[in-house]
Design a protein around this motif. Structure first.
Motif, mmCIF file in Angstrom:
data_model
loop_
_atom_site.group_PDB
_atom_site.id
_atom_site.type_symbol
_atom_site.label_atom_id
_atom_site.label_comp_id
_atom_site.label_asym_id
_atom_site.label_seq_id
_atom_site.Cartn_x
_atom_site.Cartn_y
_atom_site.Cartn_z
ATOM 1 N N GLN A 187 0.725 -1.477 -0.364
ATOM 2 C CA GLN A 187 0.126 0.149 0.618
ATOM 3 C C GLN A 187 1.122 0.809 0.207
ATOM 4 O O GLN A 187 0.614 2.061 -0.402
ATOM 5 C CB GLN A 187 -1.079 0.067 1.013
ATOM 6 N N TYR A 188 2.225 1.493 0.551
ATOM 7 C CA TYR A 188 2.805 2.408 0.985
ATOM 8 C C TYR A 188 4.129 1.850 -0.321
ATOM 9 O O TYR A 188 4.920 2.916 -0.367
ATOM 10 C CB TYR A 188 3.538 2.058 1.907
ATOM 11 N N MET A 189 3.898 1.225 -1.775
ATOM 12 C CA MET A 189 5.064 1.443 -2.474
ATOM 13 C C MET A 189 3.969 1.366 -3.967
ATOM 14 O O MET A 189 3.285 0.470 -4.368
ATOM 15 C CB MET A 189 5.505 0.191 -2.600
ATOM 16 N N PRO A 190 4.161 3.144 -4.622
ATOM 17 C CA PRO A 190 2.946 3.393 -5.590
ATOM 18 C C PRO A 190 3.367 1.999 -6.611
ATOM 19 O O PRO A 190 2.598 2.142 -7.435
ATOM 20 C CB PRO A 190 3.477 4.757 -5.897
ATOM 21 N N LYS A 191 4.747 1.529 -7.003
ATOM 22 C CA LYS A 191 5.230 0.591 -7.903
ATOM 23 C C LYS A 191 4.347 -0.841 -8.164
ATOM 24 O O LYS A 191 4.615 -1.324 -7.945
ATOM 25 C CB LYS A 191 6.353 0.645 -7.820
ATOM 26 N N LYS A 192 4.256 -0.928 -6.783
ATOM 27 C CA LYS A 192 3.881 -1.830 -6.331
ATOM 28 C C LYS A 192 1.978 -2.255 -6.213
ATOM 29 O O LYS A 192 2.036 -3.488 -5.688
ATOM 30 C CB LYS A 192 4.528 -2.505 -5.231
ATOM 31 N N PHE A 193 1.717 -1.234 -6.276
ATOM 32 C CA PHE A 193 -0.537 -1.410 -6.362
ATOM 33 C C PHE A 193 -0.916 -2.167 -6.497
ATOM 34 O O PHE A 193 -1.426 -3.017 -6.676
ATOM 35 C CB PHE A 193 -0.823 -0.257 -7.235
ATOM 36 N N ALA A 194 -0.308 -2.612 -8.425
ATOM 37 C CA ALA A 194 -0.747 -3.662 -9.310
ATOM 38 C C ALA A 194 -0.893 -5.108 -8.125
ATOM 39 O O ALA A 194 -1.583 -6.179 -8.966
ATOM 40 C CB ALA A 194 -0.711 -3.860 -10.545
ATOM 41 N N GLU A 195 0.702 -5.110 -8.244
ATOM 42 C CA GLU A 195 1.040 -6.316 -7.674
ATOM 43 C C GLU A 195 0.430 -6.957 -6.142
ATOM 44 O O GLU A 195 -0.213 -7.696 -5.990
ATOM 45 C CB GLU A 195 3.014 -6.640 -6.780
#
Length: 232
Positions: A33-41
């Motif tokens: 939730q706190y890592m924008p590049k990981k939202f889709a993951e």
């Protein structure tokens, strides 16, 4: 950032050992939730969990969060409403739905959801911040003052400085320049005394100035933020 990466590594290792480890999957999704590049993951992780546990409200809440973070507001609202059909007193679902309605500028609905959240959990700090945001975006800054003050009363600690940023915005909007200047001074005192949050204070204050249309001042605080990073 380093703490998030460390947490990610720990949860990934736990899932390698046991792909069905619910707590590890939940922890990893929370971290994303706190890592924008990981939202889709993060959304993918949650969808996989829900395929096995369709009634798991914690994963459903995270699904709504990831949908909202990716601006899938219609899907997010439906997910939070799905939770409330099962548990009408789920304060986090009211919180999530209120945030979505705020993003959609459906202010009366957003206000209703967040007020219900605060009835269910009067000590939920973030709820008061969001309620203040609703009134600020709605053009009712005088109504934002109470929630912003309540947020600070709940956590009168520099690490909860965001309450003071909201107070600065409120005073700026209502034209109380003296009070606004006082809030800015308090924020700068927090930054000077707390090296660990100095960069965040500069950044968030710069964003607040930008929201108020004060571009020169916003750039000043962003420059201050960069200089903090260079010193670190």
């Amino acid at each position: 950032h380093h703490e998030l990466k460390d947490a990610e590594s720990l949860y990934l290792e736990a899932l390698k050992l046991n792909p069905d480890n619910r707590d590890a999957r939940l922890g990893l999704a929370n971290t994303y939730q706190y890592m924008p590049k990981k939202f889709a993951e993060g959304e993918r992780l949650v969808v996989e969990a829900l395929a096995k546990r369709p009634g798991d409200l914690e994963f459903l809440y995270l699904l709504g969060q990831f949908q909202g973070l990716q601006r899938k507001f219609g899907s997010a609202a439906e997910t939070f409403r799905r939770i409330l059909k099962t548990d009408s007193d789920n304060y986090m679902a009211h919180y999530g739905l209120g945030q979505i309605y705020l993003e959609q500028k459906r202010f009366p609905l957003a206000e209703k959801e967040v007020k219900r959240l605060l009835e269910l959990n009067p000590s939920y700090w973030s709820g008061y911040i969001v309620l203040a945001d609703i009134y600020l975006d709605w053009g009712k800054p005088e109504k934002a003052l109470g929630p912003a003050r309540k947020a600070w009363e709940l956590h009168p600690d520099p690490y909860y400085y965001y309450s003071r940023i909201r107070l600065w915005q409120v005073y700026h909007r209502v034209g109380d320049s003296k009070a606004a200047e006082r809030e800015k001074k308090i924020l700068l005192e927090f930054a000077a005394a707390s090296e660990g949050i100095k960069d965040d204070i500069y950044s968030d204050l710069g964003e607040a100035y930008a929201l108020e249309g004060m571009k020169v001042q916003a750039a000043h605080w962003q420059i201050g933020r960069a200089s903090c990073r260079e010193r670190v």
